[in-house]
Design an enzyme around this catalytic site. Sequence first.
Site, PDB file in Angstrom:
ATOM      1  N   LYS A  65      32.732-130.402  66.148  1.00 11.46           N
ATOM      2  CA  LYS A  65      32.250-129.411  67.243  1.00 11.46           C
ATOM      3  C   LYS A  65      31.372-128.461  66.583  1.00 11.46           C
ATOM      4  O   LYS A  65      30.261-128.231  67.018  1.00 11.46           O
ATOM      5  CB  LYS A  65      33.280-128.750  68.039  1.00 11.46           C
ATOM      6  N   ARG A  70      39.468-126.255  77.442  1.00 16.65           N
ATOM      7  CA  ARG A  70      40.519-126.969  76.410  1.00 16.65           C
ATOM      8  C   ARG A  70      41.655-127.390  77.471  1.00 16.65           C
ATOM      9  O   ARG A  70      42.499-128.088  76.940  1.00 16.65           O
ATOM     10  CB  ARG A  70      40.969-126.121  75.384  1.00 16.65           C
ATOM     11  N   ARG A 105      37.923-128.001  54.935  1.00 15.75           N
ATOM     12  CA  ARG A 105      36.952-127.247  55.618  1.00 15.75           C
ATOM     13  C   ARG A 105      36.801-125.658  55.120  1.00 15.75           C
ATOM     14  O   ARG A 105      37.906-125.091  54.726  1.00 15.75           O
ATOM     15  CB  ARG A 105      37.340-126.985  57.169  1.00 15.75           C
ATOM     16  N   ARG A 158      40.277-121.186  56.928  1.00 10.53           N
ATOM     17  CA  ARG A 158      40.755-120.726  58.327  1.00 10.53           C
ATOM     18  C   ARG A 158      42.395-120.805  58.271  1.00 10.53           C
ATOM     19  O   ARG A 158      43.148-121.398  57.491  1.00 10.53           O
ATOM     20  CB  ARG A 158      40.402-121.338  59.465  1.00 10.53           C
ATOM     21  N   ARG A 208      48.024-128.904  66.406  1.00  2.00           N
ATOM     22  CA  ARG A 208      46.759-128.892  67.308  1.00  2.00           C
ATOM     23  C   ARG A 208      46.483-130.187  67.797  1.00  2.00           C
ATOM     24  O   ARG A 208      45.909-130.169  68.808  1.00  2.00           O
ATOM     25  CB  ARG A 208      45.756-128.328  66.305  1.00  2.00           C
TER      26      ARG A 208
END
Length: 214
Positions: free
Chosen positions: A13, A88, A127, A160, A171
């Site tokens: 995203k 969400r 990431r 993160r 998640r």
Amino acid sequence: MRLILMGAPGSGKGTYAEVLEKHFRVPHISTGVIIRNAIAKETPMGLIAKTYIDKGNLVPDEIANEIVKERLKEKDCENGFMLDGYPRTLAQGEHLTRALEDLGVELDAAINLVIDESLVVERIINRRYCPKCGRGYNVKTIKPIVDGMCDDCKVPLLTRDDDNEETVKSRLVVYNNLTKPLVGYYEKLGKLVSVDSNRSIDVVVEDIIHALEE
Ligand code: AMP
């Protein structure tokens, strides 16, 4: 252009939003970024949100709804916006529909990034992001010019707190239970555009732009 980017964690995203916001010249609104900034500044909302985000849970709908409702009233959203990570839940989707009605504007599309779950953990643990400008990187696929440094800001890249294997698994469960039903919601509204996000960034972006300009 008024857009929503939906998809599982790690579906890309934020990465696609960085490209699409330049193409369509609309602000990229990431509730995740807004919440992480509030956590870093230790605002009252940030302190509440931290207790949810650290466990891989969603923050309460009221918090996410309020963030977006206020942000959409800002001047730069007059000609469009791209929401990343909101809505969400079905309740958030319904809230957004009402908020847009109140503003007298219509959503153009909800882009659903479809990804193979087996790729998600690998993508997420690799990431990195720039704490200054928020630009996203990946140590395997979107490498910075200088290892570990943001190309634009020249500051060290970070991982993160919620990008670890354990949190990613929760998640994903949260995504499947609470967020995936939005796919049917936007399909019924005739706004759904599903795109296969297992391919390279350039190909996916081209597909999205093509679908939206049709
Ligand atoms: P993201 O940067 O979109 O991956 O979001 C990171 C985390 O922020 C999520 O795992 C949630 O804990 C929280 N979050 C972001 N957007 C929302 C939202 N719309 N509703 C509830 N929680 C959210």
